[in-house]
Write an enzyme that holds these catalytic residues in place. Sequence first.
Site, PDB file in Angstrom:
ATOM      1  N   SER A  84       0.853  -1.192   0.000  1.00  0.00           N
ATOM      2  CA  SER A  84       0.000   0.000   0.000  1.00  0.00           C
ATOM      3  C   SER A  84       0.890   1.244   0.000  1.00  0.00           C
ATOM      4  O   SER A  84       2.042   1.212   0.459  1.00  0.00           O
ATOM      5  CB  SER A  84      -0.926   0.007   1.212  1.00  0.00           C
ATOM      6  N   THR A  85       0.367   2.352  -0.507  1.00  0.00           N
ATOM      7  CA  THR A  85       1.153   3.584  -0.525  1.00  0.00           C
ATOM      8  C   THR A  85       1.464   4.038   0.894  1.00  0.00           C
ATOM      9  O   THR A  85       2.541   4.572   1.150  1.00  0.00           O
ATOM     10  CB  THR A  85       0.437   4.707  -1.295  1.00  0.00           C
ATOM     11  N   GLY A  86       0.546   3.811   1.823  1.00  0.00           N
ATOM     12  CA  GLY A  86       0.808   4.161   3.219  1.00  0.00           C
ATOM     13  C   GLY A  86       2.006   3.400   3.768  1.00  0.00           C
ATOM     14  O   GLY A  86       2.883   3.971   4.425  1.00  0.00           O
ATOM     15  N   HIS A 132      -4.040  -5.291  -1.837  1.00  0.00           N
ATOM     16  CA  HIS A 132      -3.320  -5.081  -0.577  1.00  0.00           C
ATOM     17  C   HIS A 132      -3.936  -5.983   0.485  1.00  0.00           C
ATOM     18  O   HIS A 132      -5.136  -6.168   0.517  1.00  0.00           O
ATOM     19  CB  HIS A 132      -3.476  -3.647  -0.077  1.00  0.00           C
TER      20      HIS A 132
END
Length: 158
Positions: A84-86, A132
Site C-alpha cells: 500500500s502507498t501508506g 493489498h
Amino acid sequence: MCLCSYRNAQKKPGPLKRRVSVYGNASLLMPAFATPLNTRASITALKALWLPSPQLRVVFFSSSYLKGLDRFWKGRGLKEKCLSTGFMLINVALELCDHVDVYGFWPFSINLEKQTIPHHYFENNIPRVSLHYMPEEFVRLLQLHSQGALTLHLQPCS
C-alpha cells in the site's frame, strides 16, 4: 490521498490543487511506477499541479526503489501483490527520519471501540484484499513498534 479520486485533475485541477495547497511548500511523493493505474494517475496529477504551479515539487518513487522494497518485505514473509502507498511512505519515513510516529494505519472495518470506520479517511471503500492485504502490513508495523523502530498510535487523536 488517493489519486484515483482525481481522475479529471488535468481538466479540472482546482480540487486537487486545493487539497495539496494546505501542505504549503511540501513535496508531493507519488507511487507512479507501483502499478499502471498509479502511473497514469500520478502523471495526470503531475500535469494538473505542475502547469499552474511550477514551484510545486512532485517526486516519483523510482521503480528500482519500489522493486527493492517489495523484495525486502516479501523476503520477510509479506505475501501481497502490491504494497500500500501508506506502507511505502512509512518505509521512506523510517529511512529518512530519526523517529517515526504512525497515526491512522488501521486495517480493520471497526475500531477498538467497536465503531464502524472507513478504510481510507476520505471514503468508505472496503479494502481490496486482491491488491493489498492491510492486516499483514499492520502486523509488520506492530513488529516495528515492538522493536522501537517506530511508534504506532492506535487511539484516536485528542
